[in-house]
Design a protein around this motif. Structure first.
Motif, PDB file in Angstrom:
ATOM      1  N   MET A  78       0.813  -1.214   0.000  1.00  0.00           N
ATOM      2  CA  MET A  78       0.000   0.000   0.000  1.00  0.00           C
ATOM      3  C   MET A  78       0.849   1.268   0.000  1.00  0.00           C
ATOM      4  N   ASN A  79       1.919   1.293   0.816  1.00  0.00           N
ATOM      5  CA  ASN A  79       2.700   2.528   0.936  1.00  0.00           C
ATOM      6  C   ASN A  79       3.967   2.514   0.080  1.00  0.00           C
ATOM      7  N   GLY A  80       4.392   1.357  -0.346  1.00  0.00           N
ATOM      8  CA  GLY A  80       5.659   1.294  -1.059  1.00  0.00           C
ATOM      9  C   GLY A  80       5.511   0.925  -2.524  1.00  0.00           C
ATOM     10  N   PHE A  81       4.426   0.252  -2.886  1.00  0.00           N
ATOM     11  CA  PHE A  81       4.343  -0.279  -4.245  1.00  0.00           C
ATOM     12  C   PHE A  81       3.167   0.300  -5.025  1.00  0.00           C
ATOM     13  N   ASP A  82       1.960   0.135  -4.495  1.00  0.00           N
ATOM     14  CA  ASP A  82       0.783   0.516  -5.275  1.00  0.00           C
ATOM     15  C   ASP A  82       0.614   2.036  -5.351  1.00  0.00           C
ATOM     16  N   TYR A  83       0.873   2.717  -4.276  1.00  0.00           N
ATOM     17  CA  TYR A  83       0.690   4.165  -4.253  1.00  0.00           C
ATOM     18  C   TYR A  83       1.783   4.748  -3.369  1.00  0.00           C
ATOM     19  N   PRO A  84       3.016   4.840  -3.872  1.00  0.00           N
ATOM     20  CA  PRO A  84       4.111   5.302  -3.013  1.00  0.00           C
ATOM     21  C   PRO A  84       3.876   6.732  -2.549  1.00  0.00           C
ATOM     22  N   LEU A  85       3.963   6.933  -1.259  1.00  0.00           N
ATOM     23  CA  LEU A  85       3.741   8.262  -0.687  1.00  0.00           C
ATOM     24  C   LEU A  85       5.028   8.714  -0.010  1.00  0.00           C
ATOM     25  N   ILE A  86       5.383   9.970  -0.248  1.00  0.00           N
ATOM     26  CA  ILE A  86       6.518  10.509   0.510  1.00  0.00           C
ATOM     27  C   ILE A  86       5.947  11.247   1.706  1.00  0.00           C
ATOM     28  N   VAL A  87       6.266  10.767   2.892  1.00  0.00           N
ATOM     29  CA  VAL A  87       5.804  11.452   4.099  1.00  0.00           C
ATOM     30  C   VAL A  87       7.002  11.634   5.016  1.00  0.00           C
TER      31      VAL A  87
ATOM     32  N   TRP B 164     -11.979   4.893   5.914  1.00  0.00           N
ATOM     33  CA  TRP B 164     -10.724   5.163   5.207  1.00  0.00           C
ATOM     34  C   TRP B 164      -9.514   4.820   6.072  1.00  0.00           C
ATOM     35  N   LEU B 165      -9.739   4.735   7.361  1.00  0.00           N
ATOM     36  CA  LEU B 165      -8.650   4.364   8.262  1.00  0.00           C
ATOM     37  C   LEU B 165      -8.238   2.909   8.083  1.00  0.00           C
ATOM     38  N   PHE B 166      -9.155   2.102   7.573  1.00  0.00           N
ATOM     39  CA  PHE B 166      -8.850   0.688   7.413  1.00  0.00           C
ATOM     40  C   PHE B 166      -8.190   0.446   6.060  1.00  0.00           C
ATOM     41  N   PRO B 167      -7.390  -0.591   5.972  1.00  0.00           N
ATOM     42  CA  PRO B 167      -6.672  -0.818   4.713  1.00  0.00           C
ATOM     43  C   PRO B 167      -7.601  -1.350   3.625  1.00  0.00           C
ATOM     44  N   LEU B 168      -8.525  -0.505   3.226  1.00  0.00           N
ATOM     45  CA  LEU B 168      -9.470  -0.877   2.178  1.00  0.00           C
ATOM     46  C   LEU B 168      -9.322   0.133   1.048  1.00  0.00           C
ATOM     47  N   PRO B 169      -9.483  -0.285  -0.170  1.00  0.00           N
ATOM     48  CA  PRO B 169      -9.351   0.673  -1.272  1.00  0.00           C
ATOM     49  C   PRO B 169     -10.541   1.636  -1.281  1.00  0.00           C
ATOM     50  N   ASN B 170     -10.273   2.932  -1.278  1.00  0.00           N
ATOM     51  CA  ASN B 170     -11.383   3.881  -1.366  1.00  0.00           C
ATOM     52  C   ASN B 170     -11.470   4.423  -2.793  1.00  0.00           C
ATOM     53  N   PRO B 176      -4.202   3.821   3.464  1.00  0.00           N
ATOM     54  CA  PRO B 176      -3.805   4.448   4.739  1.00  0.00           C
ATOM     55  C   PRO B 176      -2.297   4.662   4.771  1.00  0.00           C
ATOM     56  N   GLN B 177      -1.895   5.598   5.605  1.00  0.00           N
ATOM     57  CA  GLN B 177      -0.506   6.003   5.660  1.00  0.00           C
ATOM     58  C   GLN B 177       0.090   5.411   6.932  1.00  0.00           C
ATOM     59  N   PHE B 178       0.910   4.395   6.773  1.00  0.00           N
ATOM     60  CA  PHE B 178       1.335   3.600   7.929  1.00  0.00           C
ATOM     61  C   PHE B 178       2.458   4.231   8.738  1.00  0.00           C
ATOM     62  N   ARG B 179       2.879   5.437   8.384  1.00  0.00           N
ATOM     63  CA  ARG B 179       3.930   6.073   9.190  1.00  0.00           C
ATOM     64  C   ARG B 179       3.332   6.829  10.369  1.00  0.00           C
ATOM     65  N   SER B 180       2.021   6.935  10.405  1.00  0.00           N
ATOM     66  CA  SER B 180       1.388   7.752  11.438  1.00  0.00           C
ATOM     67  C   SER B 180       1.003   6.930  12.667  1.00  0.00           C
ATOM     68  N   PRO B 181       1.338   7.414  13.857  1.00  0.00           N
ATOM     69  CA  PRO B 181       0.911   6.708  15.073  1.00  0.00           C
ATOM     70  C   PRO B 181      -0.605   6.582  15.157  1.00  0.00           C
ATOM     71  N   ASP B 185      -2.618   3.202  15.870  1.00  0.00           N
ATOM     72  CA  ASP B 185      -3.674   3.139  16.872  1.00  0.00           C
ATOM     73  C   ASP B 185      -4.884   2.365  16.368  1.00  0.00           C
ATOM     74  N   VAL B 186      -5.230   2.588  15.101  1.00  0.00           N
ATOM     75  CA  VAL B 186      -6.375   1.882  14.513  1.00  0.00           C
ATOM     76  C   VAL B 186      -6.141   0.382  14.632  1.00  0.00           C
ATOM     77  N   PHE B 187      -4.937  -0.047  14.292  1.00  0.00           N
ATOM     78  CA  PHE B 187      -4.630  -1.481  14.359  1.00  0.00           C
ATOM     79  C   PHE B 187      -4.546  -1.960  15.807  1.00  0.00           C
ATOM     80  N   ALA B 188      -3.926  -1.154  16.658  1.00  0.00           N
ATOM     81  CA  ALA B 188      -3.756  -1.576  18.046  1.00  0.00           C
ATOM     82  C   ALA B 188      -5.110  -1.727  18.729  1.00  0.00           C
ATOM     83  N   VAL B 189      -5.959  -0.716  18.585  1.00  0.00           N
ATOM     84  CA  VAL B 189      -7.226  -0.742  19.317  1.00  0.00           C
ATOM     85  C   VAL B 189      -8.169  -1.792  18.738  1.00  0.00           C
TER      86      VAL B 189
END
Lengths: 178, 496
Positions: A78-87, B164-170, B176-181, B185-189
């Motif tokens: 999701m973040n590295g292949f299909d839609y790479p995002l720079i954050v 949109w928080l869940f890893p589903l195609p919108n 979702p952007q997995f660098r964000s705490p 949290d979504v996954f943890a909770v």
């Protein structure tokens, strides 16, 4: 409905120590198709019965490995292949930043694996069981211990087995029909 | 083979020396506290615990239920107002854009942690006393997670996009952007909620079997079917118990790192930001200790009235209360230590912004909240050093109330003080909640109580199998050492 036939012999015990000793005697007598029923897990009973270690951990491990791979795969895809995002100038994918996701999915799937393993190894859910035909058997979830030797056991002999169960300390011995 | 407990093999010489030493030392046999008092037998445990959901609904239950359910409508009302109008109805305004929603989320999720601590960590540590409280505490966990989940769900503003928080195609194909705490949290909770339900349900299976068997015997077919459906055909075979116990142990082993990770990740929501007062490495352990502290406060808040109403004094003994009070004392002291260490590091770090954030917490515009927090969380649990206090059930209950209040204020202080006075003095502000905030939050107490009352009414609130297993009569060797360790007096068996 077919006529009822003998399913098993059921011996009742009301005290843990007597029951505990008796299970070892059934094991030593070499019975194969038998089981014991207790209102709570009795410590050390597995050894008394001569049954080995539970296989549930295999399911847990499979679930955990699957979850970890799933977490690794979705974060990379999701973040590295299909839609790479720079954050924040961070790499598209690294094992570090999505680690919490991988970690949580490992635990989630390992837990599902454990529950599934418990049901699978216990052959549950099951709609009914011949033993439930015998009403007093319901006390096994209250305060009574049961040793059940099935007719399917090669050593089973109605009179001899009955005598054996009485000899090892059973308070009552019943024939269960199903 | 018949005795599975391992024994050290001693040479005859060593054994003789040991006996000599023992004869000199004359060790006192320290009796282990009885976990089920009153010389009860197995049948009594079944009757007592099953009797609660089987008996006629008491009048107090209906009154409490009506009050709780009415209170829960506050949340419904607050959320309807929010969704139909927009997040502007909350008291949020620059620079405070995280207000009560986050405070309440962290508060409720923290409450839940005691349930998991009791069912998982105390299980691994072989604390047998946990058995009388673990079922209710796990239920508390699940209901607290339900309440907690509402807040982040609705604080996203347009709640219909929360998925949109869940890893589903919108529709925009953005993931979702997995660098964000916040995403962690979504996954943890959600993992925490799910695993808590699984653990709780698995623990319930044998007891649901008991409820089914009793309903069957009493000829109540419908009830037997309902409980039987969820009991999944459980029949107390030792071949079942064997796998069940292994699964229980594994789930305890999985829940332990889980519960520690959940509040760690919750603390990352703050700690990963660059804001003074949030950006500290002490947050994960400090949040976990605070969570357990508040959770035990809630366990006692719930269990003490239930103990009184249902006469459960033989099952929740003074020893149980002592143990819980001591955990509150320990975790409360850890929290107090964390507060002082935060201050110390702010000074020691020689960062002016950090120093300001902490001085401002204690003496700034939110000083009142800070000192409520300190007096409730640091001072009040210290009373549990005294046995007299721990033995006074009413006082314990009141102190636990203070703990709950204090822990809510802790999250308020952390969230709001850092935001209200940030880097730019020109944008400073004073945050106050609106009526919508207040209604939504107080309503969650109604929701929580409603769910808990339903649990008490329909399910056995203590694990009967586990309780019977820690009774002296459960020992296969007849002297109570198999499951209990030493010191139990050998008693007559459990039959009456």
């Amino acid at each position: 409905m077919s006529a009822k036939s003998t399913y098993a012999l059921l011996a009742t015990f009301s005290k843990t120590p007597e029951f505990f000793q008796a299970t070892a005697k059934v094991r030593d007598a070499g019975f194969k198709k038998w089981d014991v029923f207790t209102p709570f897990p009795v410590h050390g009973l597995d050894d008394q019965m001569g049954v080995g270690r539970s296989k549930v951990p295999i399911f847990t491990l499979c679930g955990g490995v699957f979850g970890f791979c799933l977490g690794t795969l979705i974060t990379w895809y999701m973040n590295g292949f299909d839609y790479p995002l720079i954050v924040g100038g961070k790499p598209f994918w690294s094992p570090v930043f999505p680690f919490p996701v991988m970690y949580e999915l490992t635990i989630l799937n390992a837990a599902f694996g454990t529950l599934l393993g418990m049901f699978t190894m216990n052959l549950l859910p099951r709609h009914n069981h011949p033993l439930f035909e015998y009403e007093d058997f319901l006390k096994s979830s209250d305060d009574t211990f049961f040793i059940v030797i099935e007719k399917a056991d090669p050593q089973f002999d109605l009179d001899k087995t009955k005598a054996f169960l009485t000899e090892i300390g059973a308070e009552e011995v019943h024939v269960v029909e199903a | 083979m018949s005795d599975s407990t391992a024994e050290l093999t001693l040479s005859p010489e060593a054994a003789r020396q040991r006996d000599e030493v023992l004869a000199q030392v004359k060790p006192v046999d320290v009796p282990r506290p009885e976990l089920v008092t009153g010389d009860r037998d197995f049948h009594w445990v079944t009757e007592k615990i099953c009797g609660i959901p089987e008996s006629k609904t008491p009048r107090w239950w209906w009154i409490m239920f009506l009050v709780a359910a009415s209170m829960a409508t506050f949340t419904l009302f607050g959320l309807t107002w929010l969704v139909s109008t927009g997040v502007g109805v909350w008291g949020l305004a620059n620079p405070v854009n995280w207000g009560w929603a986050i405070v309440n989320f962290v508060f409720w999720i923290g409450i839940g942690h005691a349930g998991t601590l009791i069912s998982a960590i105390l299980c691994l540590l072989r604390q047998k006393w946990r058995v009388s409280i673990n079922r209710a505490a796990e239920a508390m966990t699940i209901f607290a997670v339900v309440c907690a989940g509402l807040f982040p769900l609705f604080h996203v503003g347009r709640v219909w996009f929360a998925w949109w928080l869940f890893p589903l195609p919108n529709s925009n194909w953005i993931w979702p952007q997995f660098r964000s705490p916040l995403e962690w949290d979504v996954f943890a909770v959600s993992t925490y909620g799910t695993v808590s339900v699984l653990f709780w349900y698995m623990g319930l299976i044998p007891d649901l079997g008991t409820m089914r068997d009793r309903a069957m015997k009493g000829g109540r077919k419908l009830k037997a079917m309902a409980y039987g459906l969820f009991a999944m055909g459980w029949r107390n075979s030792n071949r079942h118990w064997r796998n069940y116990e292994m699964a229980y142990l594994l789930l305890a082993g999985l829940s332990t790192p889980l519960v520690l990770s959940v509040h760690t990740i919750v603390s990352f929501d703050f700690a990963a930001a660059n804001l003074p007062g949030w950006h500290t490495t002490i947050f994960p352990p400090y949040f976990v200790a605070g969570a357990i502290f508040s959770g035990f406060g809630m366990v006692l808040t719930l269990m003490l009235p239930l103990r009184a109403v249902y006469g459960l004094h033989n099952l929740i003994t003074q020893y149980h209360i002592d143990c819980m009070c001591k955990i509150i004392l320990a975790t409360g002291s850890m929290v107090g230590y964390a507060y002082s260490m935060e201050f110390f590091i702010a000074w020691y770090g020689a960062n002016n912004f950090e120093v300001f954030a902490f001085v401002n917490r204690a003496f700034g515009q939110y000083a009142w909240a800070y000192w409520i927090m300190v007096s409730c969380n640091v001072i009040s649990p210290q009373l549990f050093w005294f046995k007299k206090v721990r033995q006074n059930t009413a006082l314990v209950w009141i102190i636990c109330g203070f703990v709950n209040v204090g822990m809510w204020f802790e999250r308020f202080v952390i969230t709001v003080t850092s935001l209200a006075n940030d880097f730019l003095p020109s944008s400073w502000g004073y945050y106050s909640p609106t009526i919508v905030d207040i209604l939504t939050f107080f309503g969650t107490f109604g929701l929580f109580s409603t769910l808990f009352l339903l649990f008490v009414r329909f399910l056995p609130m203590m694990p009967m199998g586990e309780i019977k297993a820690v009774m002296p009569a459960a020992d296969g060797h007849g002297h109570g050492s198999g499951t209990q360790g030493q010191g139990y007096p050998a008693k007559e068996g459990g039959h009456h």
